[in-house]
Design a protein around this motif. Sequence first.
Motif, short mmCIF file in Angstrom:
data_model
loop_
_atom_site.label_atom_id
_atom_site.label_comp_id
_atom_site.label_asym_id
_atom_site.label_seq_id
_atom_site.Cartn_x
_atom_site.Cartn_y
_atom_site.Cartn_z
N TYR A 68 8.83 -3.42 4.33
CA TYR A 68 7.47 -3.82 4.62
C TYR A 68 6.53 -3.40 3.49
CZ TYR A 68 8.98 -4.70 9.43
OH TYR A 68 9.61 -5.18 10.55
N PRO A 69 5.61 -4.28 3.10
CA PRO A 69 4.68 -3.96 2.01
C PRO A 69 3.46 -3.20 2.52
CG PRO A 69 4.31 -6.18 2.76
CD PRO A 69 5.46 -5.67 3.57
N GLN A 70 2.65 -2.71 1.58
CA GLN A 70 1.39 -2.07 1.94
C GLN A 70 0.24 -3.07 1.95
OE1 GLN A 70 2.03 0.97 -1.16
NE2 GLN A 70 1.46 2.46 0.40
N GLU A 71 0.50 -4.28 1.48
CA GLU A 71 -0.48 -5.35 1.56
C GLU A 71 0.26 -6.63 1.95
OE1 GLU A 71 -3.11 -7.94 -1.50
OE2 GLU A 71 -3.55 -5.79 -1.48
N LEU A 72 -0.28 -7.33 2.93
CA LEU A 72 0.34 -8.56 3.43
C LEU A 72 -0.75 -9.59 3.67
CD1 LEU A 72 2.89 -10.02 4.61
CD2 LEU A 72 2.29 -9.02 6.82
N ALA A 90 -1.08 2.03 5.16
CA ALA A 90 -0.03 1.80 6.15
C ALA A 90 0.91 0.70 5.66
CB ALA A 90 -0.65 1.41 7.48
N TYR A 91 2.10 0.66 6.22
CA TYR A 91 3.04 -0.42 5.93
C TYR A 91 2.75 -1.58 6.88
CZ TYR A 91 5.54 3.22 3.39
OH TYR A 91 5.87 4.22 2.52
N MET A 92 2.57 -2.78 6.34
CA MET A 92 2.15 -3.93 7.12
C MET A 92 3.36 -4.64 7.72
SD MET A 92 -1.05 -3.59 6.84
CE MET A 92 -1.42 -5.05 7.82
N VAL A 93 3.36 -4.80 9.04
CA VAL A 93 4.43 -5.52 9.74
C VAL A 93 4.04 -6.97 9.95
CG1 VAL A 93 5.80 -5.61 11.86
CG2 VAL A 93 5.16 -3.40 10.88
N SER A 94 2.79 -7.22 10.38
CA SER A 94 2.33 -8.59 10.60
C SER A 94 0.81 -8.64 10.57
CB SER A 94 2.84 -9.14 11.93
OG SER A 94 2.29 -8.42 13.02
N THR A 95 0.29 -9.83 10.27
CA THR A 95 -1.16 -10.04 10.28
C THR A 95 -1.50 -11.30 11.05
OG1 THR A 95 -1.19 -11.38 8.25
CG2 THR A 95 -1.38 -8.98 7.99
#
Length: 599
Positions: A68-72, A90-95
Motif C-alpha cells: 500500500y502506498p502513502q498517497e493514492l 498513513a498507508y492508503m488502502v482505498s479512496t
Amino acid sequence: MVKSILICAASVFILANLAGAHPLVASPNGVLSLATTDHRGVLARGSVFVVTGVELANGAAVSAEVPYPQELNGVSVAIVSADGAVAALAYMVSTAETRLVAIVPSFLPAGDYVVTVTNNGESSEGTAVKVADASFGLVTNTGSAGGGVSGRILKEGVEPSALTFVNSALPGSTLELDATGLGPLETPDNEFPVEANWREGVVVVLGGVEIPVSYIGRNPLKPGYDKVVFSLPSDVTLAGCLTMFQLKLGDTVSIQYSLPLAAIPAEAAPAESGAVSGEVEAPPVAPSGAVCRGLAGVSLNGLQTLSQGGTLIGGGMTLNRVTSTVRSGAITYTQTSDFFSGGFVQWTAEQFLDNLARGQFQLAGRDANGCVVWDVPVTSGGVYVDAGDGLALNGPAWNVAVPRNVADPNIYNVTLNSVLTGLPTPVITPSLGLNLVGGHYELSGQGGSVVGPFSVGLDVSDAFTWTNQGAFTDKLDRTKDLVFTWTGGQPGDMIVASGYAHGPAPEDSAKLVTRAFSCYTTADQGKVTLAASQLQKLPVIAAIKYTDPSGAWMANISLAHSNPDNTGFFSAPLVNGGTTESAGFRFGYSYAVGPLTIP
C-alpha cells in the motif's frame, strides 16, 4: 524504513495549510477505527481506520494494491502528534469521495494525535484522535454494538464464501472473521504480514457456551487486518440473522456482535413467517445452503438485498397519545397530545441493519428484570419517500384525512387533539378536537411516485394508567430501585419503561455521556423494576444545566404502552416493482416526566 516514512512536523503543517478549497472531515466521529469497539475513536498502532466526510478524494473509488502506498489517487492522510514531535503518513488502502481507508503506521508511539487529509494539494482541518498500543475489535457492517460481522465460511476443498444472510453459518461451520487492532508489527504495515497466532485461550461466547478460537492474529492476505477463526459446535441450538455473541480475551469480554446463523438448510426451510404476502421468489442457493431467519417483516428478497449492500424501503406509522409533565421552577404543566405520524423511508443496508442491530443488542443485553442500559449513539436516518398526496385514517369514532408535513412532504401527520394545563396563561394548540380511543383503525393511501396504494388495519387497546407517576418528582435516587406500576392494557400488549440522561459519566466525571435505559414487559405484569445497579450507570446530574455546549444536563423518564412486538407488520407495493420491507403500524400511549436530576 522508519526514517523513510517519518516526515517532519513542519512539512505536515505546510501541507495542512495550502490555499484553496479543502476536504471536510465529518465531525464528530470523522476518524474512527475499523474495529467495532465501545471506543472507536482510539486507533491501534498497525490497525485499519476510516475517515468519512466530503471531498476527501476526486472521482470514482480507487483501491490500492499491496504494498500500500502513502498517497493514492492524489490523497494522503497525515498523522501528527499533538506536540508536533512525531509525524507520519498513513498507508492508503482505498479512496472515495466520502470515505478513506488507511493503516496507522506501527512505529508511531501511543499518544494524542491530529489527523489531516490532503486531496490533491488541498487539506482538511485537523481531527484529534488517540493512538493506542492495541484496541482490538471485529469488523462489522454497522460499526456499532450488535453489528453483523464481516467474515467467511471455510470449507475444505472449496473457496471461502462470504458470510451473509443468504449464506449463513450452520452448526459445525468453521468461520473466519475480520478484525483489526491487535497491535503493532515489526515488519512493514503496508506489506503482507506473516501468519502467527497471537495468543492461546481466546474463546467465543455464544448462548453461554465458550467456543475455543483456533486462530487469532494477523490476516496474511490483508495488511492491517487481523482474523479470528473458530468452529461452531455441531449441536448449537441458537439461530437467527442477528445471533449475538462475544469474544473473551483473558479477563476481557468484548461488546456484543452478531452473525447470521441458520438451523436448517434453505432448501429444507418452511415458508418464512415474516415474509410479505405472496412472496414466492427465494434467493439463490448459497454454498452453505443456509438462509437465516428472524428479521421480522423482512422478506427473502430483502435479505438478499441487505447481503448485497443495497437499499430497502420500510415504513413506520404510529397512532399516539403522549402525556408530558414538565417541571420548570415553581410551575408544573402537563400537555396531552393525540396524533398520527408516519411515512415510508429508504434505508441503506448499513442504516437498516444498524437499527435492527440496536434492537437486537437491547434484547440480548436485558437483565432478569427485562432492562438494559446503553450509550445513545449519533445515528443517521434514511430518506422519506413519496406515498401520495395524503393518507386516510378511519377509526371507530371518526375519520380523518392525514396531510403531508410542511417541512418534509413525504412525512404524513395530523394532530387530533392537544390539551395543555397548569400554565398561568392558557396556550391553545390547533387540533381537530378528536380523541384516540380503543377500537379498530384502518389506514390507507392512494400511492405516489415511489410507494403504491396500500391499506392496513390496527386494533388499538384502551389506554393504560401509570399508577405511581406521582412518585417521580424532581430527582431520582440512584441508590434505590426504580419501580413503575400501571393498570390496564391487554395481556399481551407491550409496556416499556425508559429513561434518557445526559451529563457526567459515573465512571469518569470528566467524560460527558448520553445514556438511556429501557425495561420491557407485558401489560398483564402490572410492574417493572430498574435495579439500582442499572440506574447507577446513568450520568451523575446534581443540577439541571441548560447551557453546556454538548447538550442540557438533565434526565427524563417515561412509561409507554403499545401493541405486541410481533404485530403490526405490513407491506406496500413499490411503483418500480417489489414491496416495502418491515413496515409497521403501531399505537402508543405514553407518559413522560422531566426534567429530573440524578445526584
